[in-house]
Design a protein around this motif. Structure first.
Motif, PDB file in Angstrom:
ATOM      1  N   SER A 166       0.720  -1.230   0.179  1.00 49.32           N
ATOM      2  CA  SER A 166      -0.004   0.031   0.091  1.00 49.32           C
ATOM      3  C   SER A 166       1.085   1.051   0.003  1.00 49.32           C
ATOM      4  CB  SER A 166      -1.038   0.137   1.393  1.00 49.32           C
ATOM      5  OG  SER A 166      -1.779   1.190   1.554  1.00 49.32           O
ATOM      6  N   SER A 207       4.395   1.326  -1.232  1.00 48.42           N
ATOM      7  CA  SER A 207       4.872   1.705  -2.613  1.00 48.42           C
ATOM      8  C   SER A 207       3.424   2.047  -3.865  1.00 48.42           C
ATOM      9  CB  SER A 207       5.367   0.323  -2.934  1.00 48.42           C
ATOM     10  OG  SER A 207       4.205  -0.397  -3.011  1.00 48.42           O
ATOM     11  N   ARG A 208       1.666   2.128  -3.327  1.00 40.06           N
ATOM     12  CA  ARG A 208       1.408   2.570  -4.367  1.00 40.06           C
ATOM     13  C   ARG A 208       1.040   3.952  -4.449  1.00 40.06           C
ATOM     14  NH1 ARG A 208      -2.719  -2.064  -5.997  1.00 40.06           N
ATOM     15  NH2 ARG A 208      -1.274  -3.475  -6.667  1.00 40.06           N
ATOM     16  N   LEU A 261       4.369   5.562  -5.670  1.00 39.94           N
ATOM     17  CA  LEU A 261       3.516   5.865  -6.696  1.00 39.94           C
ATOM     18  C   LEU A 261       2.878   7.283  -7.439  1.00 39.94           C
ATOM     19  CD1 LEU A 261       4.795   4.346  -9.590  1.00 39.94           C
ATOM     20  CD2 LEU A 261       3.679   3.000  -9.292  1.00 39.94           C
ATOM     21  N   ARG A 262       2.099   6.887  -6.892  1.00 41.77           N
ATOM     22  CA  ARG A 262       1.008   7.416  -7.371  1.00 41.77           C
ATOM     23  C   ARG A 262       1.811   9.582  -6.937  1.00 41.77           C
ATOM     24  NH1 ARG A 262      -3.473   5.514  -8.550  1.00 41.77           N
ATOM     25  NH2 ARG A 262      -4.104   4.023  -7.508  1.00 41.77           N
ATOM     26  N   GLU A 320      -2.756   8.548 -14.275  1.00 47.13           N
ATOM     27  CA  GLU A 320      -3.074   7.912 -14.257  1.00 47.13           C
ATOM     28  C   GLU A 320      -2.016   7.049 -15.470  1.00 47.13           C
ATOM     29  OE1 GLU A 320      -4.458  10.333 -14.853  1.00 47.13           O
ATOM     30  OE2 GLU A 320      -5.985  10.951 -13.130  1.00 47.13           O
ATOM     31  N   VAL A 325       0.700   5.945 -13.412  1.00 48.73           N
ATOM     32  CA  VAL A 325       1.017   4.205 -12.487  1.00 48.73           C
ATOM     33  C   VAL A 325       0.644   3.861 -13.039  1.00 48.73           C
ATOM     34  CG1 VAL A 325      -1.308   4.448 -10.534  1.00 48.73           C
ATOM     35  CG2 VAL A 325      -0.493   6.132 -10.824  1.00 48.73           C
ATOM     36  N   ARG A 326      -0.482   3.654 -14.016  1.00 50.33           N
ATOM     37  CA  ARG A 326      -0.665   1.512 -14.950  1.00 50.33           C
ATOM     38  C   ARG A 326       0.292   1.100 -15.771  1.00 50.33           C
ATOM     39  NH1 ARG A 326      -5.059   4.715 -17.266  1.00 50.33           N
ATOM     40  NH2 ARG A 326      -4.188   5.141 -19.004  1.00 50.33           N
ATOM     41  N   SER A 379       2.762   0.303 -12.072  1.00 47.50           N
ATOM     42  CA  SER A 379       2.039  -0.931 -11.125  1.00 47.50           C
ATOM     43  C   SER A 379       2.471  -2.017 -11.256  1.00 47.50           C
ATOM     44  CB  SER A 379       0.450  -0.136 -11.194  1.00 47.50           C
ATOM     45  OG  SER A 379       0.119  -1.327 -10.730  1.00 47.50           O
ATOM     46  N   ASP A 412       0.988  -4.640 -11.232  1.00 44.47           N
ATOM     47  CA  ASP A 412      -0.616  -5.297 -11.949  1.00 44.47           C
ATOM     48  C   ASP A 412      -1.290  -4.738 -13.073  1.00 44.47           C
ATOM     49  OD1 ASP A 412      -1.562  -3.828  -9.789  1.00 44.47           O
ATOM     50  OD2 ASP A 412      -2.903  -4.547  -8.752  1.00 44.47           O
ATOM     51  N   ARG A 433      -2.455  -2.048 -13.008  1.00 43.95           N
ATOM     52  CA  ARG A 433      -3.977  -1.505 -12.694  1.00 43.95           C
ATOM     53  C   ARG A 433      -3.935  -0.080 -12.066  1.00 43.95           C
ATOM     54  NH1 ARG A 433      -7.452  -5.632  -9.791  1.00 43.95           N
ATOM     55  NH2 ARG A 433      -5.207  -5.901  -9.279  1.00 43.95           N
ATOM     56  N   GLY A 434      -3.134   0.267 -11.355  1.00 47.49           N
ATOM     57  CA  GLY A 434      -2.743   1.310 -10.266  1.00 47.49           C
ATOM     58  C   GLY A 434      -3.292   0.763  -9.534  1.00 47.49           C
TER      59      GLY A 434
END
Length: 94
Positions: A17, A19-20, A23-24, A82, A85-86, A89, A91, A93-94
Motif C-alpha cells: 500500500s 509503495s502504491r 507511486l501515485r 494515471e 501509475v498504470r 504498477s 499488476d 491496474r494502479g
C-alpha cells in the motif's frame, strides 16, 4: 540466509500500500513537472514582452505557472499521472 516471518503469518500488505501511494505521489509530481514545462513553453512565444518584460513580471509568471501546474496535477482529466501509475504498477491496474 532466511528472512524473518511475521508472528501472525500475515503478508506485509502495508508495504504494498505504501509503495502504491508513493507511486501515485511520484506520478502526480511528474504530471506537475510536465505541466510546468508546457506552460513555460507556451509563454516563451514572447507575446507582450515589450510591455511587461521586467524580471519581476517573469518571476511572477513562473510562480503562477508552478501553482497552476500544482493545482492541476493528479486531478482527473489530463490523465498523465494515471498513465504513469498504470505503466509502473506491478499488476498494471494502479
Amino acid at each position: 540466509m532466511t528472512l524473518p516471518i511475521p508472528a501472525t503469518g500475515a503478508p506485509a500488505a502495508p508495504a504494498v500500500s505504501d509503495s502504491r501511494a508513493e507511486l501515485r505521489r511520484t506520478a502526480a509530481g511528474f504530471e506537475e513537472m510536465f505541466l510546468v514545462f508546457m506552460l513555460r513553453a507556451g509563454r516563451a512565444s514572447g507575446v507582450g514582452d515589450s510591455l511587461t518584460g521586467s524580471t519581476a513580471v517573469s518571476s511572477t509568471r513562473d510562480m503562477l505557472d508552478a501553482q497552476l501546474a500544482r493545482n492541476a496535477a493528479g486531478r482527473p482529466g489530463l490523465g498523465i499521472a494515471e498513465a504513469v501509475v498504470r505503466q509502473f504498477s506491478p499488476d498494471g491496474r494502479g
